[in-house]
Design a protein around this motif. Structure first.
Motif: not given
Lengths: 211, 333
Positions: B57-61, B259-274, B297-304
Motif C-alpha cells: 500500500e498504497p499500491l494498488h487500492g 524515489v520510493n520508500g519501502m514502507g519503513g523509511t522516513p521522508m527525511l531520508e528519501l529526500y537525502v536520497m533524492y 509501492i512498499t514492502s510492509l515495514e521494510m526500511a529502504g
C-alpha cells in the motif's frame, strides 16, 4: 490400486491425507519459502486445502472426475500466488483425464497423474532442473509408469513417492530459474525448493492412501 | 512480532474495511476483496484493473479513482489475488470499451491474471488486454527465467494509462501507453531491514545492523547481493549505475525521477536520497523534468528505497500532469 481400483472414496482419502500433510508441514514450508521466496507457501497451501476439505465434507461431488475438478477449482479460487494456478491446474487436468470413469485402474491413475503434471508444465513453463515442484513430480510419474509393469500397486506408489522425495532433495543444489527464487540468482543454491517439498507430500499421500 | 493488528488472518479484510470507511469515493466488495471507484463502470471509458498481493500500500487500492484505476483486487499479504476476483472486477468495471489488466511480472500474478483473462473471454465477452510491467534492472532478463520483476514503474503505468483512458482513448491506445511507459522505465531497490509477514510472525530474512541488501523486490525477499552499510551517496550510486547502464535516459523530454520508500523509511531520508540521485543524474547529463518522492509501492515495514527513472516525452508529461483523484495520489482535481 491394482485390485479394487481407485474410486471417488479413495481419491477423497488421498486429498484429505495431502491436506493433513500440508497442515503438519506448514511451518517447514514457510521456513523453506522464507529462504528463497516470500514466506507464504505454507500459509497459502494450508488455507487452500482447508477449503478443499470443507468442500469434501459437503459431499456435493460424487464421481472421481467431479471430485478432482472441485478440488482444482477450489485451489485456484483460494490459494493465490503461483501455487494456486499450478496445483489447481494439476487437479483440473487430472479431472479431464479421468472423465466419467467411476473406478481407475493403476494405468488410468498413472495416466491421469501424468496429465496433471503436464498441466503444471503448460501453466508454469517450468523445465526439469528449474528448481520447482516439477522436479519432484516428473520423476514420480516416471517411476510410477516404470513400476506399474512389475510391482503391485503399493510398491509402484512407494517407488513414485521415493522418486518424488529424491527429486525434492535434488533441488537443493540447483539455481532457480523460475518463480520468485529465480530473483536470487546464485543465492538460491543450497536451499530446498518449497514447491518441490509440497509436491513430494502430494505423492507421499498417494502412496499412503491408494496403495 | 510487533504490529497494529488483531488476528494475522484478518489483516487484509480489516484494512479493506478501513479503506471503505475512510474513503466514500470508493466502493469495497469485502467478499471478493475488490476496491472500486464508486461510479464504476464508467460508460464508454476503458476500464483499468490492477491487483496483487497486499502489503504494498498504497499500491494498488490506493490508486483507485478518477485519473487512475477503476478497480484493484487485493490478495493476501504478498500473495497474488485469484482469478475469481479479477473476473468479478473485470465485469464490474467494463463500461463497454473493454478492460486493461495491469500486471506486475511475478509468476503468481501473471498466472492468475492469465487464467482470469481466459475466463473473461469464455464467460463474459468483455475484451481484455493485459500489460505486464517488468522494470527491475536487478534481475538479469532471460528467456529461460521468470524475467524481471514489476516494481516502481507500475505506479507510473497506472497513472499514465489512467490519464490516457480519461482522455477517451480506446483499449489498444491505452494499452500502447502502458507498454510505452513500461519500456521507458527502469528501477532498482535496496533494503536496510527485512520485513515481517503477519502470518509468518518473524522477519523474512536476517540482516545484520551493518549490512544492506542491494537489488531487492517488493516482497521482503533478499536481494541480489549483500554489502556493508554505506553512506547515502554510495547507496545512490549502487542504485543509479545499473539503471543508466541498462537504458539511455538523455532524451529531450527529460525524465521523471521517482524515489520510493519501502514502507519503513522516513521522508527525511528519501529526500537525502533524492538529492544524491539527482546529483548523479546531473553529472550523467540526464535531465529531470518531474519527480515523485514517497512511499508508493512498499514492502510492509521494510526500511529502504527504490529509484525509478522514466524517460518522458511531451505526451507522457501531459498525461502525468493530468488531474488524478485517488487516496494515494491526488492533484489538479
Amino acid at each position: 490400486m491394482a485390485g479394487a481400483g481407485i474410486d471417488a472414496a479413495a481419491l477423497d482419502r488421498w486429498i484429505r491425507a495431502f491436506a493433513a500433510a500440508i497442515t503438519e508441514h506448514e511451518a517447514e514450508l514457510t521456513r523453506l519459502d522464507s529462504a528463497i521466496g516470500d514466506a507464504d507457501h505454507g500459509a497459502n497451501m494450508t488455507r487452500g486445502l482447508k477449503a478443499v476439505v470443507a468442500k469434501l465434507d459437503d459431499g456435493a461431488a460424487t464421481g472421481p472426475g467431479a471430485l478432482l475438478k472441485q478440488t482444482g477449482m477450489t485451489l485456484v479460487s483460494t490459494v493465490g500466488g503461483a501455487s494456486g494456478p499450478l496445483y489447481g491446474t494439476f487437479f483440473l487436468r487430472m479431472a479431464t483425464a479421468v472423465g466419467d470413469t467411476d473406478t481407475l485402474d493403476g494405468a488410468a491413475f498413472a495416466a491421469a497423474l501424468r496429465a496433471g503434471v503436464e498441466g503444471v508444465v503448460a501453466r508454469g513453463k517450468a523445465e526439469a532442473g528449474d528448481k520447482t515442484m516439477y522436479d519432484a513430480l516428473a520423476p514420480a510419474v516416471d517411476a510410477l509408469d516404470a513400476a506399474l509393469g512389475g510391482e503391485d500397486a503399493a510398491g509402484a506408489l512407494s517407488a513414485a513417492a521415493a522418486a518424488a522425495a529424491a527429486g525434492r532433495d535434488a533441488t537443493t543444489p540447483m539455481q532457480a530459474r523460475k518463480g520468485r527464487a529465480s530473483y536470487l540468482g546464485e543465492r538460491s543454491v543450497g536451499h530446498q525448493d518449497p514447491g518441490a517439498t509440497s509436491a513430494a507430500l502430494l505423492v507421499q499421500a498417494a502412496a499412503d492412501t491408494l496403495g | 512480532m510487533k504490529k497494529l493488528i488483531n488476528d494475522p488472518a484478518d489483516v487484509v479484510t480489516e484494512a479493506l474495511s478501513g479503506i471503505a470507511a475512510a474513503h466514500p469515493d470508493l466502493r469495497v466488495d469485502l467478499e471478493h476483496k475488490i476496491i472500486y471507484r464508486s461510479d464504476a463502470p464508467v460508460q464508454g471509458k476503458v476500464g483499468l484493473l490492477s491487483g496483487g498481493g497486499s502489503g504494498h500500500e498504497p499500491l494498488h487500492g490506493g490508486f483507485v479513482g478518477p485519473g487512475m484505476l477503476d478497480a484493484a483486487c487485493a490478495g493476501e499479504v504478498f500473495t497474488s489475488p485469484v482469478p475469481d476476483q479479477m473476473l468479478e472486477a473485470t465485469r464490474g468495471i467494463d463500461g463497454g470499451a473493454g478492460v486493461l489488466h495491469i500486471v506486475k511480472n511475478y509468476t503468481g500474478d501473471v498466472m492468475n491474471f492469465e487464467m482470469a483473462a481466459e475466463l473473461a473471454a469464455a464467460d463474459t465477452g468483455v475484451e481484455v488486454v493485459s500489460v505486464v510491467t517488468n522494470d527491475d534492472v536487478a534481475v538479469q532478463d532471460s528467456l529461460y527465467t521468470a524475467g524481471r520483476r514489476g516494481v516502481g514503474v507500475t505506479v507510473l503505468v497506472e497513472k499514465l494509462a489512467g490519464a490516457a483512458a480519461d482522455e477517451g482513448r480506446d483499449l489498444a491506445g491505452v494499452a500502447a501507453i502502458a507498454r510505452r511507459v513500461n519500456d521507458a522505465g527502469r528501477s532498482m531497490g535496496m533494503a536496510l531491514t527485512s520485513c515481517t509477514v503477519p502470518a509468518a510472525g518473524q522477519p523474512t530474512f536476517d540482516l545484520p545492523e551493518d549490512e544492506i541488501e542491494i537489488g531487492i523486490g517488493i516482497h521482503g525477499e533478499p536481494g541480489r547481493r549483500r554489502v556493508p552499510l554505506a553512506p547515502a551517496r554510495e547507496v545512490a550510486e549502487m542504485l543509479v549505475e545499473p539503471i543508466l547502464a541498462d537504458r539511455d535516459f538523455t532524451g529531450d523530454g527529460g525524465t521523471l525521477l521517482f524515489v520510493n520508500g519501502m514502507g519503513g523509511t522516513p521522508m527525511l531520508e528519501l529526500y537525502v536520497m533524492y538529492r544524491e540521485v539527482s546529483q548523479i543524474l546531473a553529472k550523467a547529463g540526464v535531465g529531470v523534468a518531474r519527480s515523485l518522492v514517497g512511499p508508493y509501492i512498499t514492502s510492509l515495514e521494510m526500511a529502504g528505497c527504490s529509484v525509478t527513472l522514466l524517460q518522458l516525452d511531451d505526451e507522457l508529461m501531459r498525461l502525468w500532469d493530468a488531474p488524478v483523484r485517488t487516496p494515494g495520489m491526488r492533484w489538479g482535481a
